[in-house]
Design a protein around this motif. Structure first.
Motif, short mmCIF file in Angstrom:
data_model
loop_
_atom_site.label_atom_id
_atom_site.label_comp_id
_atom_site.label_asym_id
_atom_site.label_seq_id
_atom_site.Cartn_x
_atom_site.Cartn_y
_atom_site.Cartn_z
N GLU A 190 36.75 -32.97 0.10
CA GLU A 190 37.71 -33.71 -0.96
C GLU A 190 36.87 -34.90 -1.82
O GLU A 190 36.04 -35.49 -1.27
CB GLU A 190 38.83 -34.67 -0.24
N GLY A 203 37.65 -37.87 -5.35
CA GLY A 203 38.32 -38.12 -6.41
C GLY A 203 39.34 -39.47 -5.92
O GLY A 203 39.99 -39.93 -6.72
N ARG A 215 43.11 -37.90 -10.01
CA ARG A 215 42.84 -36.66 -9.79
C ARG A 215 42.11 -36.26 -8.71
O ARG A 215 40.70 -36.82 -8.62
CB ARG A 215 42.32 -35.55 -10.88
N ASP A 236 40.31 -33.83 -6.18
CA ASP A 236 39.72 -32.42 -6.01
C ASP A 236 39.13 -31.79 -4.46
O ASP A 236 39.03 -32.57 -3.75
CB ASP A 236 38.29 -32.47 -6.91
N ARG A 289 45.18 -24.56 -8.70
CA ARG A 289 43.72 -23.95 -7.94
C ARG A 289 43.15 -23.27 -9.13
O ARG A 289 43.71 -22.80 -10.10
CB ARG A 289 44.42 -23.22 -6.81
N MET A 292 38.55 -23.95 -5.85
CA MET A 292 38.93 -25.57 -6.08
C MET A 292 40.38 -25.46 -6.11
O MET A 292 40.97 -24.49 -6.48
CB MET A 292 38.37 -25.97 -7.48
N TYR A 323 43.33 -28.77 -6.85
CA TYR A 323 43.32 -29.97 -7.48
C TYR A 323 44.74 -30.52 -7.14
O TYR A 323 45.73 -30.10 -7.04
CB TYR A 323 43.05 -29.68 -8.88
N GLN A 382 46.82 -33.65 -9.32
CA GLN A 382 46.83 -34.56 -10.12
C GLN A 382 48.12 -35.56 -9.82
O GLN A 382 49.25 -34.91 -9.62
CB GLN A 382 47.16 -33.75 -11.69
N CYS A 389 42.93 -32.08 2.41
CA CYS A 389 42.99 -30.69 1.53
C CYS A 389 43.04 -29.51 3.00
O CYS A 389 42.52 -30.09 3.98
CB CYS A 389 41.70 -30.38 0.86
#
Length: 116
Positions: A6, A8, A19, A21, A71, A77, A79, A81, A95
């Protein structure tokens, strides 16, 4: 070897955006349901959002309308937001990649602090 990394997280003011990631490796990414969980100090880990292999999304009530999960199966990846952040969103965000009870993987987490 499965890895979920992970990035961000950080410090943001109330009302701000971040965000998150998550980069996945070592799994056949496209067939996994990917999720974001969070754990605040003294609380249990809770599901924030999830996205299936078919891109169906689900959200916890406390983030609906503010957070969006997505995704990219080519890049491996996922994400998150996060908009209109509140102090109560402060937590470590994790994650998750899950296909079955035995195929359930976690990242190390990234901290998010919402404070003025």
């Amino acid at each position: 070897q499965v890895q979920l990394v992970e990035s961000g997280g950080g410090l943001v003011q109330p009302g701000g955006s971040l965000r998150l990631d998550c980069a996945a490796s070592g799994i056949f990414f496209s067939i996994y349901t990917m999720g974001w969980y969070r754990q605040a100090p003294g609380k249990q880990r809770e599901l924030v959002a999830a996205i299936t292999s078919g891109a169906l999304t689900s959200y916890a009530d406390f983030v609906k309308g503010r957070f969006t999960i997505s995704r990219d199966n080519v890049k491996g990846m996922v994400y998150l937001q996060m908009n209109s952040l509140k102090p109560e969103d402060t937590a470590v965000y994790y994650c998750n990649a899950k296909r079955s009870v035995l195929e359930n993987h976690w990242g190390q987490g990234t901290p998010v602090t919402v404070s003025s």
